[in-house]
Design a protein around this motif. Sequence first.
Motif, short mmCIF file in Angstrom:
data_model
loop_
_atom_site.label_atom_id
_atom_site.label_comp_id
_atom_site.label_asym_id
_atom_site.label_seq_id
_atom_site.Cartn_x
_atom_site.Cartn_y
_atom_site.Cartn_z
N ILE A 152 13.14 56.46 5.54
CA ILE A 152 12.17 56.71 4.62
C ILE A 152 11.07 56.49 5.03
O ILE A 152 10.02 57.46 4.78
N LYS A 153 10.43 55.40 5.75
CA LYS A 153 9.35 55.25 6.04
C LYS A 153 8.84 56.03 7.45
O LYS A 153 7.78 56.65 7.34
N LYS A 154 9.78 56.39 8.11
CA LYS A 154 9.64 57.46 9.03
C LYS A 154 9.32 58.98 8.49
O LYS A 154 7.98 59.39 8.96
N TYR A 155 9.84 59.24 7.47
CA TYR A 155 9.72 60.54 6.66
C TYR A 155 8.33 60.46 6.15
O TYR A 155 7.59 61.50 6.37
N LEU A 156 7.82 59.60 5.58
CA LEU A 156 6.64 59.23 5.06
C LEU A 156 5.44 59.37 5.76
O LEU A 156 4.45 60.04 5.54
N SER A 157 5.80 58.64 6.87
CA SER A 157 4.57 58.74 8.09
C SER A 157 4.58 60.12 8.49
O SER A 157 3.21 60.60 9.03
N GLU A 158 5.70 60.94 8.59
CA GLU A 158 5.41 62.20 9.26
C GLU A 158 4.89 63.41 8.28
O GLU A 158 4.61 64.28 8.63
N ASN A 159 4.75 62.82 6.92
CA ASN A 159 4.57 63.75 5.86
C ASN A 159 3.34 63.17 4.95
O ASN A 159 3.13 63.56 3.92
N GLU A 160 2.49 62.26 5.93
CA GLU A 160 1.39 61.49 4.90
C GLU A 160 0.38 62.44 4.13
O GLU A 160 -0.08 62.05 3.24
#
Length: 64
Positions: A7-15
């Motif tokens: 989830i954190k990776k997804y958020l970082s990629e879609n900030e």
Amino acid sequence: MSKLESIKKYLSENEGKEKQVLIKDICEKFDVKGKSAEIYYYQWKKEFTGSDECIPKEENIVAP
């Protein structure tokens, strides 16, 4: 990779996306409830910005 890490990776990629879109996407992609997605979002945001200022304060409203 754990669900939280994903989830954190997804958020970082879609900030660049809006918060509500990100929370909705987390619910759909990672099969979590809305409140959990919001908690994960704010955990990530706190780490990403390095500040507690991004977390909304809960107001205690006492009913008359």
